[in-house]
Motif scaffolding. Sequence first.
Motif, PDB file in Angstrom:
ATOM      1  N   UNK A  48       2.251   1.788  -3.486  1.00  0.00           N
ATOM      2  CA  UNK A  48       1.249   2.337  -4.397  1.00  0.00           C
ATOM      3  C   UNK A  48       1.101   3.845  -4.192  1.00  0.00           C
ATOM      4  N   UNK A  49       0.981   4.243  -2.921  1.00  0.00           N
ATOM      5  CA  UNK A  49       0.815   5.667  -2.618  1.00  0.00           C
ATOM      6  C   UNK A  49       2.024   6.462  -3.090  1.00  0.00           C
ATOM      7  N   UNK A  50       3.217   5.896  -2.871  1.00  0.00           N
ATOM      8  CA  UNK A  50       4.436   6.591  -3.286  1.00  0.00           C
ATOM      9  C   UNK A  50       4.500   6.774  -4.793  1.00  0.00           C
ATOM     10  N   UNK A  80       4.329  10.293  -9.444  1.00  0.00           N
ATOM     11  CA  UNK A  80       3.861  10.611 -10.791  1.00  0.00           C
ATOM     12  C   UNK A  80       3.121  11.940 -10.847  1.00  0.00           C
ATOM     13  N   UNK A  81       2.277  12.204  -9.840  1.00  0.00           N
ATOM     14  CA  UNK A  81       1.388  13.354  -9.932  1.00  0.00           C
ATOM     15  C   UNK A  81       1.902  14.602  -9.215  1.00  0.00           C
ATOM     16  N   UNK A  82       2.806  14.454  -8.253  1.00  0.00           N
ATOM     17  CA  UNK A  82       3.273  15.635  -7.529  1.00  0.00           C
ATOM     18  C   UNK A  82       4.760  15.901  -7.725  1.00  0.00           C
ATOM     19  N   UNK A  83       5.594  14.883  -7.499  1.00  0.00           N
ATOM     20  CA  UNK A  83       7.044  15.121  -7.519  1.00  0.00           C
ATOM     21  C   UNK A  83       7.541  15.392  -8.931  1.00  0.00           C
ATOM     22  N   UNK A  84       7.098  14.563  -9.894  1.00  0.00           N
ATOM     23  CA  UNK A  84       7.590  14.739 -11.261  1.00  0.00           C
ATOM     24  C   UNK A  84       7.190  16.093 -11.879  1.00  0.00           C
ATOM     25  N   UNK A  85       5.935  16.539 -11.731  1.00  0.00           N
ATOM     26  CA  UNK A  85       5.618  17.873 -12.277  1.00  0.00           C
ATOM     27  C   UNK A  85       6.492  18.969 -11.673  1.00  0.00           C
ATOM     28  N   UNK A  86       6.730  18.871 -10.371  1.00  0.00           N
ATOM     29  CA  UNK A  86       7.558  19.878  -9.701  1.00  0.00           C
ATOM     30  C   UNK A  86       8.988  19.826 -10.230  1.00  0.00           C
ATOM     31  N   UNK A  87       9.511  18.599 -10.369  1.00  0.00           N
ATOM     32  CA  UNK A  87      10.877  18.447 -10.873  1.00  0.00           C
ATOM     33  C   UNK A  87      10.977  18.948 -12.311  1.00  0.00           C
ATOM     34  N   UNK A 138       0.831  -1.216   0.000  1.00  0.00           N
ATOM     35  CA  UNK A 138       0.000   0.000   0.000  1.00  0.00           C
ATOM     36  C   UNK A 138       0.859   1.257   0.000  1.00  0.00           C
ATOM     37  N   UNK A 139       1.917   1.251   0.806  1.00  0.00           N
ATOM     38  CA  UNK A 139       2.804   2.420   0.854  1.00  0.00           C
ATOM     39  C   UNK A 139       3.439   2.643  -0.506  1.00  0.00           C
ATOM     40  N   UNK A 191       2.014   6.955  -6.892  1.00  0.00           N
ATOM     41  CA  UNK A 191       1.063   7.988  -7.297  1.00  0.00           C
ATOM     42  C   UNK A 191       1.617   9.385  -7.006  1.00  0.00           C
ATOM     43  N   UNK A 192       2.117   9.579  -5.770  1.00  0.00           N
ATOM     44  CA  UNK A 192       2.623  10.901  -5.388  1.00  0.00           C
ATOM     45  C   UNK A 192       3.815  11.291  -6.260  1.00  0.00           C
TER      46      UNK A 192
END
Lengths: 287, 274
Positions: A24-26, A31-38, A21-22, A28-29
């Motif tokens: 999966x959450x990682x 793909x959707x949060x860290x990569x756009x910021x980077x 579960x951890x 998602x985060x």
Amino acid sequence: MSARPRQRKPGLPRRLVHVVLILFALVFLLLFLVLPLATVFVEAFRQGVLPYLSAIREPEALAAIRLTLLVAVIAVPLNVVFGLAAAWAMTRFEFRGKALLGALIDLPFSVSPVISGLVYVLLFGAQGWFGPWLDAHGVKIIFAVPGLVLATVFITLPFVARELIPLMQAQGSEEEEAARVLGAGGWQMFFRVTLPNIRWALLYGVLLCNARAMGEFGAVSVVSGHIRGLTTTMPLEVEMRYNEYDYVGAFAVASLLALLALVTLGVKTLLEWRYRGELAAHAPGGH
Amino acid sequence: MRRRVLPGFGLSLGYALAYLGLIVLLPLAALAWKASGIGPHGLVRLLSAPRTLAALRLSIGGAVVAALFNVAIGLLVGWVLVRYRFPGRRLLDALVDLPFALPTAVAGIALSTLYSPNGWVGAFLEPFGIKVAYTRLGVFVAMVFVGFPFVVRTLQPVLASLEREVEEAAESLGARRWQTFFRVILPMLAPTLLTGFALAMARAVGEYGSVIFIAGNIPMHSEIAPLLIVQKLEEFDYAGAAALGAAMLLLSFVLLILVALLQRWSNRWAEVSQ
């Protein structure tokens, strides 16, 4: 039914389920949060540091930064004063229509940014209510700085009030009443008792209000007219450069906004961690 | 009546009302007035135009699908952040608010670059024939991005206050873990999940900045309703823009009222179950 205890089939080990579960959450985060910021920073520095620096030193970029700061410097204090007044009235007195007032304060959060800009065009634009009158008197609001400020004020109106109201409700008015009974004047009470009690929540509200004011795109895009160097704030400059295929330039300005977002998140987290008891319990923030 | 000890009632309420009147009510009145100028026939013609219908269908449909996805992924992320301890948890928790803090235009160009055929993720999806940037899928990705924190942040306090005893009771009565989850935990979370859904959807329906860069904005296909409003304004069709804006505003109000009712329901639910 027999009284035989049910046999539990051995499922997946608990630990393994946690790890999956951890993970999966990682993912998602990531793909959707860290990569756009980077992406923002990688694209900004794609051709190296010098092109980056020259991109943010161009006159249009500097004008956009100045305009963004100017809009925020006007809009944020206006909404701070409003937030203080609204929170004082709503948490210290009983009156009819209070719930309606609360709903009105929250209203800008539920309005599409485009509509927030549109309403001011309908009010002050060439074909708007006051358009002809303003035109006759040589006052420009739409496609000029006042329109940018108005749209930004509308969008960011709830932030400070929303932060202060639940906190001041929870704190109650005993200390302020005591100050009054002991002979403090109205403003004396406000500056010596009320303000110190709400300072961290106020800072928190100002922080979110400012981040939104500097980053707003949809509403200001409608009222701006995109006149380079005159009515383009930083997000609009990002858009124009991107549409002109000047990717390094677009991402360079965007990186400054992303940095602002990161600083905002950092200070916000710090405030939540250090002064949790002096902040309001939150509903999720708005648009 | 008790004498007021505290000063400033007239001043603070008067100022707040005057400010709200000028900044919020007057402009909204202008919207209603301009929108009514189009007339009932004009309104029907506007709302039944194929391009309007396609844009509304994409904005509303996309927002519903994105909010559903956000409920699922938000439940997972919220659960992991509240229940498990692992290194980097605090950092991730702070990062959840990124879509609130990152300006929409920045998110828009970043997502568009990331999911374009030569972007990091887009290049990975390309061999599978999955195109994200400049398609409806791109609209969905942007809507997921902006709506995601609403579900997690609505869910977290409720997850943290769930009584572990109930789960332990279910397990000691022989329930499997998935049974405990679907029969015990999920029903308790239902009102909160619905609230998160409505908030995420309300945000996505009106979203503009992060969507327009990745959508490609092809009329009848990947054009969202807020963009159609902007285009009507650029053609100086003020009445049409106002009418479409008013229709969307009405939709947001319905969602807002829904959220308020849901919150009241879930509060009562919490009182009853205590």
